[in-house]
Design a protein around this motif. Structure first.
Motif, PDB file in Angstrom:
ATOM      1  N   CYS A  20     158.276  -4.300-127.302  1.00  0.00           N
ATOM      2  CA  CYS A  20     157.816  -5.122-128.436  1.00  0.00           C
ATOM      3  C   CYS A  20     158.965  -5.532-129.349  1.00  0.00           C
ATOM      4  N   THR A 202     147.601  -8.181-129.287  1.00  0.00           N
ATOM      5  CA  THR A 202     148.951  -7.882-129.758  1.00  0.00           C
ATOM      6  C   THR A 202     148.921  -7.189-131.109  1.00  0.00           C
ATOM      7  N   GLY A 203     149.662  -6.097-131.213  1.00  0.00           N
ATOM      8  CA  GLY A 203     149.810  -5.415-132.488  1.00  0.00           C
ATOM      9  C   GLY A 203     148.690  -4.452-132.826  1.00  0.00           C
ATOM     10  N   PHE A 260     154.863  -6.865-136.713  1.00  0.00           N
ATOM     11  CA  PHE A 260     153.712  -7.085-135.839  1.00  0.00           C
ATOM     12  C   PHE A 260     152.388  -6.930-136.582  1.00  0.00           C
ATOM     13  N   GLU A 262     150.741  -4.338-137.611  1.00  0.00           N
ATOM     14  CA  GLU A 262     150.011  -3.449-136.720  1.00  0.00           C
ATOM     15  C   GLU A 262     148.714  -2.915-137.327  1.00  0.00           C
ATOM     16  N   ARG A 319     143.335  -6.755-140.554  1.00  0.00           N
ATOM     17  CA  ARG A 319     144.780  -6.808-140.729  1.00  0.00           C
ATOM     18  C   ARG A 319     145.138  -7.162-142.172  1.00  0.00           C
TER      19      ARG A 319
END
Length: 320
Positions: A20, A202-203, A260, A262, A319
């Motif tokens: 990543c 992703t993430g 990212f 996350e 997020r």
């Protein structure tokens, strides 16, 4: 290593996808070397990695043993298995048109005028040069990763008695092992017990940290099932680490998590309430508290106490 064969370049791209992070600075290579040691118990020097990535010029090809380690990092059995998988994926449908976002993509694997075509170029003689470059640069590495993942996951999915996404898991639910909760998300194998990416998202990470880990610490209030988790790397044995390397590791961890954006679906190991047959406790879904985190430590804040396995799209709404 500008003229290295396509398979080495594909392996580099696969490693960066797994890691990543693009390898551009000496710190990047140091972190990858440490990660390989932690994940596989194999030591590859940073100078060797720099030569493979062309960061340091060289005229020699890397040793097979080194390529084996990198291939295992991305899920293949060894270098030979990685090459076979890549070869099996290299023939596109000649009727397909290139996606618009790939037109004009750059590539460093093309042949110079007068040179013999490489094995991958010879496999796609019917497509124009621009599309072939785009295919070699972007599509083929993704296909390699998909085939490797499918070879690991599909053989074991058939053994699941019922659909794994038939219920909601909630804070406090316990599991005996990583496999017990990973298979709920369609994952039958993870290279690290403590971290596995959620497929196709992703993430978003399935995180299995250990409570009060001696190196990563993972501190918080266990009695309240960890509404926040403070994570930082300070190894118990500093014999092989300098203050600078420790600081660099924490900085890289912060930059990766924040860049990212996350989310972590968290199953913590060895909470005081856990028993030998229920080592992992589901804590919830966590996101990075940007205001309280910096390059010395990360603060993860719980933003959901349950995870709906039948509808994971809602996670994107959690997020930062």
């Amino acid at each position: 290593m500008e003229d290295c064969n396509e398979y080495v370049l594909l392996l580099r791209q696969a490693v960066e996808a797994k890691f990543c992070h693009k390898l551009r600075t000496p710190k990047d290579f140091d972190l990858l070397a440490e990660t390989l040691t932690e994940c596989l118990g194999e030591r590859v020097s940073t100078s060797t990695l720099k030569r493979i990535w062309g960061y340091v010029s060289t005229t020699s090809m890397p040793r097979i043993g080194t390529l084996d380690v990198l291939a295992q990092f991305v899920g293949a059995d060894d270098w030979e298995n990685f090459v076979k998988t890549a070869t099996a994926c290299q023939a596109p449908d000649e009727a397909d048109a290139p996606p618009a976002h790939l037109q004009g993509a750059e590539d460093c694997m093309h042949s110079e005028a007068g040179q013999q075509p490489t094995p991958l170029q010879a496999a796609v003689p019917h497509v124009d040069r621009k599309w072939r470059r785009a295919f070699l640069t972007w599509m083929l590495p993704l296909l390699v990763l998909a085939v490797v993942a499918a070879s690991l996951v599909l053989p074991r999915l058939g053994s699941t008695a019922a659909s794994p996404k038939a219920y909601v898991i909630r804070t406090g639910q316990r599991f005996a092992s990583t496999n017990d909760y990973l298979r709920l998300f369609g994952i039958s194998y993870a290279q690290q017990d403590w971290s596995a990416p959620l497929p196709h998202r992703t993430g978003i990470i399935l995180w299995g940290p250990a409570y009060l880990h001696p190196d990563w610490h993972n501190e918080g209030c266990a009695d309240s099932l960890m509404p926040t988790i403070t994570e930082y790397w300070q190894p118990a044995d500093t014999t092989h680490f300098t203050p600078v390397s420790i600081s660099t590791r924490n900085t890289d961890n912060y930059l990766r998590a924040s860049s990212f954006n996350e989310l972590r679906i968290t199953f913590m190991k060895n909470l005081p309430q856990a028993t030998a047959d229920s080592a992992y406790t589901f804590l919830g879904v966590y996101r990075l508290n940007i205001g309280q985190s910096d390059s010395t430590h990360l603060v993860w804040q719980r933003v959901a106490k349950e995870c709906d396995l039948a509808n994971l799209d809602y996670l994107e709404q959690l997020r930062n």
